[in-house]
Enzyme design. Structure first.
Site, PDB file in Angstrom:
ATOM      1  N   PRO A 256       0.820  -1.216   0.000  1.00 60.62           N
ATOM      2  CG  PRO A 256       0.108  -0.928   2.199  1.00 60.62           C
ATOM      3  CD  PRO A 256       0.874  -1.866   1.317  1.00 60.62           C
TER       4      PRO A 256
ATOM      5  NE  ARG B 242      -4.308   6.238  -4.585  1.00 60.88           N
ATOM      6  CZ  ARG B 242      -4.007   7.006  -5.648  1.00 60.88           C
ATOM      7  NH1 ARG B 242      -4.204   8.295  -5.592  1.00 60.88           N
ATOM      8  NH2 ARG B 242      -3.548   6.468  -6.758  1.00 60.88           N
TER       9      ARG B 242
ATOM     10  CB  CYS C 105       3.626  29.848 -18.220  1.00 65.68           C
ATOM     11  SG  CYS C 105       4.711  28.410 -18.385  1.00 65.68           S
TER      12      CYS C 105
HETATM   13  N1  LLP Z   1       2.839  -1.565  -6.141  1.00 67.50           N
HETATM   14  C1  LLP Z   1       3.044  -1.315  -7.450  1.00 67.50           C
HETATM   15  C2  LLP Z   1       3.699  -2.334  -8.274  1.00 67.50           C
HETATM   16  C3  LLP Z   1       2.623  -0.085  -8.001  1.00 67.50           C
HETATM   17  O1  LLP Z   1       2.811   0.153  -9.294  1.00 67.50           O
HETATM   18  C4  LLP Z   1       1.985   0.882  -7.170  1.00 67.50           C
HETATM   19  C5  LLP Z   1       1.571   2.168  -7.707  1.00 67.50           C
HETATM   20  C6  LLP Z   1       1.803   0.560  -5.805  1.00 67.50           C
HETATM   21  C7  LLP Z   1       2.237  -0.675  -5.326  1.00 67.50           C
HETATM   22  C8  LLP Z   1       1.153   1.507  -4.848  1.00 67.50           C
HETATM   23  O2  LLP Z   1      -0.154   1.742  -5.219  1.00 67.50           O
HETATM   24  P1  LLP Z   1      -1.139   2.499  -4.190  1.00 67.50           P
HETATM   25  O3  LLP Z   1      -1.298   1.623  -2.983  1.00 67.50           O
HETATM   26  O4  LLP Z   1      -0.537   3.789  -3.841  1.00 67.50           O
HETATM   27  O5  LLP Z   1      -2.397   2.620  -4.957  1.00 67.50           O
HETATM   28  N2  LLP Z   1       0.563   8.891  -9.410  1.00 67.50           N
HETATM   29  C9  LLP Z   1      -0.739   8.235  -9.359  1.00 67.50           C
HETATM   30  C10 LLP Z   1      -0.630   6.845  -8.760  1.00 67.50           C
HETATM   31  C11 LLP Z   1       0.299   5.941  -9.525  1.00 67.50           C
HETATM   32  C12 LLP Z   1       0.438   4.590  -8.887  1.00 67.50           C
HETATM   33  C13 LLP Z   1       1.528   3.792  -9.513  1.00 67.50           C
HETATM   34  N3  LLP Z   1       1.753   2.526  -8.913  1.00 67.50           N
HETATM   35  C14 LLP Z   1      -1.694   9.117  -8.576  1.00 67.50           C
HETATM   36  O6  LLP Z   1      -1.314  10.208  -8.168  1.00 67.50           O
HETATM   37  O7  LLP Z   1      -2.870   8.747  -8.411  1.00 67.50           O
END
Ligand code: LLP
Length: 405
Positions: free
Chosen positions: A261, A263, A330
Site C-alpha cells: 500500500p 496511497r 504558465c
Molecule cells: N505496487 C506497485 C507495483 C505499483 O505500481 C503501485 C503504484 C503501488 C504498489 C502503490 O499503489 P497504491 O497503494 O498507492 O495505490 N501517481 C498516481 C498513482 C500511480 C500509482 C503507480 N503505482 C496518482 O497520483 O494517483
C-alpha cells in the site's frame, strides 16, 4: 488534533506539505491487524511519499518497502528498513540497479519480462550469487479505476501473462543463479471495489498451486498495492474485507501474504497549504490565484483529480461562490481545483488542499524554476521539519559550474 495550522504556515512558510504521523501509524496497525493470525509483510510503496522520515516512521513500526528504482531502495535502507523486507519492482531495471539490489541482498527482485529475467540471471552469475526473484503476473482484470493508474490488463505494459509466468518459473527453478521465491500482481491504484482484487487473487493462487505441484515452492504471495482512499465521497475497501478476500483465495497455501500500500498509508495523512496571492474575475469567471502550482501538486492537472480545498483564515460564515484555484505557472492546465466554493478571500489568506500525502510531493518538479515545498511532520502534537524548502541555489547547483563566463 489541536494544532494551529495558521501558526505552522507562518512558521514554515507556504506552499507547505504537512503529514500527520499518528494517522500513518494508525493506518499501518489497522492493516497489519487485519492480517492477524497469518504470516504477513506490509511493504510500503515508497513512491507514494518517499520522504526519509516518512519511510523511517513506517520502518520503526515494522513495515517493509516496495521500491521501483535503486534510488528508492537506497532511501528505504537509509531510513532503516531491513534489507530482507525490501522488494524491487518495475518494468525497466538497469544492470547497475540489478547488481546493486543483489549486492544489498534485498528480499527479492520482481521480474516483469522474460528478457529481464535473463539479465538478472546474467548479473547474478557475474556476482556468483543466486538471485531471489518473483514474477509479476498480469491477470488481465479491469480494476475499474482511472486508465492512467490501471495496470492489470494485457493492454498495460506491466507484468506477464499466466502462461509466460509459468514458463519463467520453470526456467528460473532450473537456473543455478535464480531462486523463484515469490509471486506478485498489482492491478491498479485507487481501487474502491474489492471484486477485481478478489478475482486476481483467485487466478494467481491457482497458478501458485500448479507451481507447488511441480515442486516450485512459492513462499511470498504479493497482492500489490491499490487500496483506494476517500478524496471526496468514495466508498472504498475495508481492511478486514481486503484481508479476508486474500485469506479465502490463498486457503491451504503455506505463503507469507504481502501487500504494497502507498496511497492507503499516507494520502489522508497529508494536507497542503497555500496562500492567496490575488483574486480576479474574467468576464464573470472567478479565479483565486495562489502561491502553489502544478509543479507542487500535479494530480489535478495530470488526472483531473479532485482534492477538497477549504479556506483556513477567511470568515467561515461568509457566502461562498465558485472559483478556480490556480497557480502562477504558465499553463492553462495549472489548477489545484475547479469550481471550488470559497468565501471572499484577501491577499495572504490561507487555503488547505486535503488528502495530499500520497503522490503530492513525490510528483513535484522545478518547472518554471519554482523551488519545491517544505515538508513538516506532526507527531503527538509536535511539529518538525522533515525537508527544508528548496532554494534557487539548490536548483542551479548542478548547472552553475558549467556556465561559460
Ligand atoms: N505496487 C506497485 C507495483 C505499483 O505500481 C503501485 C503504484 C503501488 C504498489 C502503490 O499503489 P497504491 O497503494 O498507492 O495505490 N501517481 C498516481 C498513482 C500511480 C500509482 C503507480 N503505482 C496518482 O497520483 O494517483
Amino acid at each position: 488534533m489541536k494544532i494551529d495550522m495558521k501558526t505552522l504556515a507562518q512558521k514554515y512558510g507556504t506552499p507547505l506539505y504537512i503529514y500527520d504521523f499518528d494517522y500513518i501509524e494508525n493506518r499501518y496497525t489497522t492493516l497489519k491487524e487485519a492480517f492477524a493470525g497469518k504470516k504477513s509483510l506490509i511493504n510500503y510503496a515508497v513512491k507514494a511519499n518517499s520522504n526519509l522520515s516518512v519511510i523511517a516512521h513506517l520502518a520503526k513500526l515494522g513495515a517493509g518497502a516496495d521500491c521501483v528504482s535503486i534510488g528508492e531502495v537506497r532511501r528505504a535502507l537509509d531510513a532503516g528498513v531491513a534489507n530482507y523486507k525490501i522488494i524491487f519492482s518495475g518494468v525497466g531495471k538497469r544492470d547497475d540497479e540489478i547488481r546493486e539490489a543483489l549486492e544489498k541482498d534485498i528480499l527479492f527482485l520482481n521480474l516483469e519480462s522474460e528478457a529481464e529475467m535473463k539479465r538478472v540471471e546474467m548479473v547474478a552469475k557475474e556476482l556468483g550469487e543466486e538471485a531471489r526473484i518473483s514474477v509479476r503476473v498480469n491477470p488481465n482484470i479491469d480494476p475499474q479505476t482511472h486508465p492512467y493508474i490501471s495496470t492489470g490488463l494485457h493492454e498495460n505494459k506491466f507484468g506477464v501473462e499466466i502462461d509466460m509466468a509459468k514458463r519463467m518459473y520453470i526456467y528460473a527453478n532450473r537456473s543455478e543463479f535464480l531462486n523463484p521465491v515469490g509471486i506478485h500482481f498489482h492491478i491498479g491504484s485507487q481501487l474502491t471495489k474489492l471484486e477485481p482484487i478478489k478475482e486476481a487473487c483467485v487466478i494467481v493462487s491457482d497458478l501458485v498451486r500448479s507451481l507447488k505441484a511441480i515442486k516450485i515452492d512459492i513462499k511470498f504471495f504479493d497482492v500489490g498495492g491499490g487500496i483506494g482512499v476517500v478524496y471526496n465521497d468514495e466508498v472504498t475497501i475495508s481492511e478486514t474485507d481486503y484481508a479476508q478476500a486474500i485469506f479465502e483465495a490463498t486457503k491451504g497455501l503455506d505463503v507469507t501474504l504481502m501487500c504494497e500500500p502507498g496511497r492507503y498509508m499516507v494520502a489522508n495523512a497529508g494536507a497542503f497549504f497555500t496562500r492567496v496571492l490575488y483574486e480576479k474575475n474574467n468576464d464573470g469567471k472567478r479565479f483565486v490565484i495562489v502561491d502553489a502550482a502544478m509543479n507542487d501538486l500535479l494530480r489535478p492537472s495530470l488526472y483531473n483529480a479532485y482534492h477538497q480545498i477549504e479556506a483556513v483564515t477567511a470568515d467561515a460564515n461568509a457566502d461562498k461562490t465558485d472559483a478556480d484555484v490556480v497557480g502562477p505557472v504558465c499553463e492553462s492546465g495549472d489548477f489545484l481545483g475547479k469550481d471550488v466554493p470559497l468565501p471572499p478571500l484577501q491577499h495572504n489568506d490561507l487555503l488547505v488542499v486535503q488528502s495530499t500525502g500520497a503522490y503530492g510531493f513525490t510528483m513535484a518538479s522545478n518547472y518554471n524554476t519554482r523551488g519545491r515545498s517544505a515538508e513538516v511532520a506532526l507527531e503527538a502534537g509536535v511539529d518538525r521539519l522533515i525537508r527544508r524548502r528548496e532554494t534557487y541555489e539548490d536548483q542551479v547547483r548542478l548547472e552553475l559550474e558549467y556556465l561559460k563566463k
